[in-house]
Structures are given as structure tokens and as C-alpha cells.
Design a protein around this motif. Structure first.
Motif, short mmCIF file in Angstrom:
data_model
loop_
_atom_site.label_atom_id
_atom_site.label_comp_id
_atom_site.label_asym_id
_atom_site.label_seq_id
_atom_site.Cartn_x
_atom_site.Cartn_y
_atom_site.Cartn_z
N ARG A 2 -10.95 17.18 7.71
CA ARG A 2 -9.57 17.63 7.86
C ARG A 2 -9.11 18.30 6.57
N SER A 4 -6.71 19.65 3.62
CA SER A 4 -5.44 19.15 3.07
C SER A 4 -4.34 20.17 3.38
N LEU A 5 -3.11 19.70 3.33
CA LEU A 5 -1.98 20.59 3.64
C LEU A 5 -1.95 21.77 2.67
N ASN A 6 -2.26 21.47 1.42
CA ASN A 6 -2.29 22.50 0.39
C ASN A 6 -3.24 23.64 0.78
N THR A 7 -4.43 23.26 1.28
CA THR A 7 -5.42 24.27 1.70
C THR A 7 -4.94 24.98 2.96
N GLN A 8 -4.38 24.22 3.88
CA GLN A 8 -3.89 24.86 5.12
C GLN A 8 -2.83 25.91 4.79
N LYS A 198 4.46 20.02 7.82
CA LYS A 198 3.31 20.22 8.71
C LYS A 198 3.39 21.61 9.35
N GLU A 263 2.22 24.86 -2.87
CA GLU A 263 3.06 24.79 -1.65
C GLU A 263 4.43 25.43 -1.90
N HIS A 288 2.99 15.55 -6.97
CA HIS A 288 1.82 16.18 -7.59
C HIS A 288 1.85 16.16 -9.11
N ARG A 425 -3.91 13.32 -5.79
CA ARG A 425 -3.07 13.74 -4.67
C ARG A 425 -3.42 15.11 -4.12
#
Ligand code: ASP
Length: 426
Positions: A2, A4-8, A198, A263, A288, A425
Motif C-alpha cells: 500500500r 503512503s499518502l505522501n506518495t499517492q 484521503k 503534502e 512530520h 512517519r
């Protein structure tokens, strides 16, 4: 695996840029282009609306809690002084950079004002004499808190929250229910931010695609020199000056800044609004960078409304550009006046898209330049606004880390802990 949000979010941003470029290739009248732009606009607008929804309770609760906690630890004066000092210092560097770059690279060369006759015809700039600006600014600080809450008037909200936080501390143990309620409101707001995040990869992709697909390329080409000078100088401030200060003062590397702040940077780029980005900025500085919640809760909202290096730099450079376009040579004294006015104008600009364009009128008028000239700048503002907003937000993040570092007490995380926190994180 899965992501990470950062990568998404990074993937979302890249997809948005590629999608925007592809849409830009489509025929202007094609139905596909119109539908895609509508969809991108819709997703982007919902994302921004969600961020704005949580912004008001978050700003309010975070400042009240931040002020109360800082005062309890007795270091509010120190935090306040370092915050204001650091923000003023970096804005000063920004305006000096803006004026120097405009003098050095002369972006107005080769252009004449009559090339923009169409844009100027029929454009009536709203006048903003300096005394009016001061009055508007000062009275804008104090508003009925309920109207400020209802209208999302962030500056007035910040001021009322500062006063309420101070009053709660002064009252000591008497109003613990309200203090607790504020702490809980803050925690809940941050939970909501986490949920909204998200959607961020989609929101950012949609906003960037629309931004890029709707650029007026011909106009950007005509003003390429000005665009290049502004972007180059803004990037220099954002990539060299600010990270350099962060490294010198708090020993956080530029790479850690990028990884931890991504982000916020990409949201600022996509929304062109420091206010809409604020909920994310608040979250990442705590999560972070290990900034103490009390410091972040105070420094970030104040920075979001008052500290705008990218805007200050832009206003100074643009005023000199307009001067050369209309054939006026500004003396050294007038250029210094432009610097001072640009700092004030940036402070007075709210963190919303193209806000700097409105307060820019005051900078132009201060040295006798025609306010109507902003009609020349407005059509290319979307792109420049996106980049300067990133630098505005970067200044706030760096400000909070620096203030936390300099005002630290025993409860502060030490460097090694903060670094470990960051590694864990991201
Ligand atoms: N859009 C900028 C911000 O929100 C303000 C501006 O320069 O127009 O930070």
C-alpha cells in the motif's frame, strides 16, 4: 504493497500535470475537453470546499489551545517575538530579491504598454489609497466573532482566538470546561483533516489538470521574460534562501523539508490558497516535523494570514515591471518605498487565490503608477499565484520549525528525536 499518502499525492500531482498537458492539446471546442474540464473543476471544488469546511473550527481551536498552553509554560512572549522577527526578516529578503531581480534582468524590456491596450480598455481598478488600506486592515482585525466564524473571516478569527486564549489563561482554573472543549475540538478537527486527506491525491490531480489545461499560452509567451524572472526569483527564495535558513538555524536538511512538507506544497500549488492548505500544514508540522502542538497551533495560523514571502516578492518585482512598461524610472528611495509597501500589502492579503493582485494596487499607487496596470498582470496570474502560494506556505512551515527550535524548553524534542520522528512517519 500500500502506497503512503505522501506518495499517492505525488502520483496525483504528476497525473494532474500530464492530464492537463494532454487536455491542453485538445481542440478548444471539443466536447471531451469541456467534459473533462467540468469534471476536474467539480472534483477540485469539492476538495477545496472540504478543506475550507474544517478550516474555521481548526484555526479557532488551535490558536486558543496554543496560546493557553504557551502562556502556561511562560514562553508566549518569546514565541511571539521570534515568530514576528523571523517572518519580517524573510519577507524583507523576499522583497529585496524581487527588486534586485527586476533591476538586473529588466523583464519589461522589449514590451510597450500599448501592446496591452485590449486588457486595459474598460478595466477599472478599485482604488486603494494607503490611509484606506490602513483603516481597512486595522478595523478588519476586530470583528464580531460569530460573524467572523460564519463568514470564514480568518484574520478576525485569528485575532479573537488570540484574545480568548489569553483571557482563558488569565482566568486560571475557572473555565476548565471551555479549555477542555477547545482541546477536544482541536483533536476532532485534526481527525477530520486526516479523513479529507484521503481525497487529496484526486483533488490535487484535478486542480492541477485544470490549471495547466486553461493557461493562455500565447500571453505567457509574450510576457515570457517577466514570468521567467518572477518564477526564477521565487524559486530561488523557496529552494535556496528559506531552506538555507532552516538548515542554519534548526539543522533540518532541504531533503527532509521536501519529504515532510510535500503534502502541503502540492496542495498549495493546486489550490493557490494558503488558507485552504492550512489544515494540512498544521497536521504535517506536528506529525512530520515534530513541532510541538502549542507552537504549531499558534505560529501556523498567524503565518498563514500574515506571512507571505512569495506574494511580497511578486508585488515588488511586478511594480518595477509596470514602471518600466509605462516608461517611469523609479529612484532608489521609491524602490525602497515599493519594498516596504510590498511587505505591508503581502501582510494584508488574505490567503486566497489572486489576493495579492488586490493589495498590489496600493503598492502601485504609492509610487504614482497606474492601478489599471494590474489588468496586464491578471490574465497570467493563475500560474504565478500557484508558485508563490507554495513559497508562502513553505515560509509558514519553516517558521514553525525555527520558532519551535529557538523557543524550545525541556519539553521540546531534541534534534535526534525530531529526525527519528520524521523518518518513522514519512
Ligand atoms: N494566493 C496567495 C496565497 O494564498 C496569496 C496571493 O499572493 O495572491 O498565499
Amino acid at each position: 504493497m500500500r502506497l503512503s499518502l505522501n506518495t499517492q499525492i505525488l502520483i496525483g500531482a504528476i497525473a494532474g500535470v500530464v492530464g492537463g498537458l494532454a487536455l491542453g492539446q485538445l481542440d478548444g471546442d471539443s466536447a471531451l475537453r469541456a467534459q473533462a474540464l467540468y469534471l476536474a473543476g467539480l472534483i477540485g471544488a469539492v476538495f477545496i470546499a472540504l478543506l475550507k469546511m474544517v478550516l474555521v473550527p481548526l484555526v479557532f481551536a488551535s490558536i486558543v489551545v496554543g496560546v493557553a498552553q504557551l502562556r502556561q509554560h511562560g514562553n508566549i512572549q518569546r514565541v511571539w517575538r521570534i515568530t514576528v522577527g523571523f517572518y519580517l526578516f524573510t519577507s524583507l529578503i523576499a522583497v529585496v530579491l524581487g527588486v534586485s531581480a527586476a533591476n538586473l534582468f529588466r523583464p519589461g524590456e522589449g514590451l510597450q504598454v500599448d501592446m496591452f491596450a485590449d486588457a486595459l480598455a474598460g478595466f477599472q481598478a478599485k482604488q486603494m489609497p494607503f490611509p484606506d488600506f490602513v483603516q481597512q486592515f486595522l478595523t478588519g482585525l476586530f470583528r464580531n466573532p460569530f460573524s467572523a466564524l460564519a463568514n470564514g473571516d480568518i484574520v478576525a478569527l485569528v485575532v479573537f482566538a488570540l484574545i480568548l486564549g489569553a483571557a482563558l489563561v488569565k482566568a486560571g482554573e475557572r473555565y476548565t470546561v471551555i479549555s477542555r472543549a477547545m482541546e477536544e475540538a482541536l483533536d476532532l478537527s485534526l481527525l477530520i483533516v486526516n479523513a479529507i486527506m484521503k481525497l487529496a491525491p484526486w483533488g490535487i490531480a484535478a486542480l492541477l489538470a485544470k490549471l495547466i489545461a486553461t493557461q493562455d499560452v500565447a500571453l505567457l509567451e509574450t510576457m515570457a521574460r517577466f514570468v521567467a524572472v518572477v518564477l526564477g526569483t521565487t524559486l530561488f527564495h523557496g529552494l535556496v534562501v528559506l531552506p538555507g535558513l532552516l538548515w542554519l538555524i534548526a539543522r533540518v536538511s532541504p531533503l527532509a523539508l521536501w519529504r515532510g512538507g510535500r503534502e502541503s506544497f502540492l496542495t498549495a500549488l493546486a489550490t493557490s490558497s494558503s488558507s485552504a492548505t492550512m489544515p494540512i500544514t498544521m497536521r504535517i508540522t506536528r506529525d512530520h516535523f515534530g513541532v510541538r502542538p502549542a507552537t504549531a497551533g499558534f505560529v501556523i495560523p498567524v503565518g498563514t494570514t500574515m506571512n507571505m514571502d512569495g506574494t511580497a516578492l511578486y508585488e515588488a518585482a511586478a511594480a518595477l515591471f509596470i514602471a518600466s512598461l509605462v516608461g517611469i524610472d523609479l529612484s532608489l528611495g521609491q524602490q525602497m518605498l515599493v519594498c516596504g509597501m510590498s511587505m505591508l500589502a503581502a501582510m494584508g492579503a488574505p490567503g486566497i487565490p489572486s489576493a495579492g493582485m488586490v493589495t498590489m494596487v496600493m503598492v502601485l499607487q504609492s509610487v504614482g503608477l497606474p492601478a489599471e496596470a494590474i489588468a496586464i498582470l491578471l490574465p497570467i496570474d493563475r500560474l504565478l499565484d500557484a508558485v508563490r502560494t507554495v513559497v508562502n506556505v513553505e515560509g509558514d512551515i519553516i517558521g514553525s520549525i525555527v520558532v519551535d527550535h529557538l523557543a524550545g524548553d525541556d519539553s521540546a524534542l531534541n534534534d535526534a528525536q525530531a529526525q527519528a520522528n520524521l523518518e518513522a512517519r514519512i
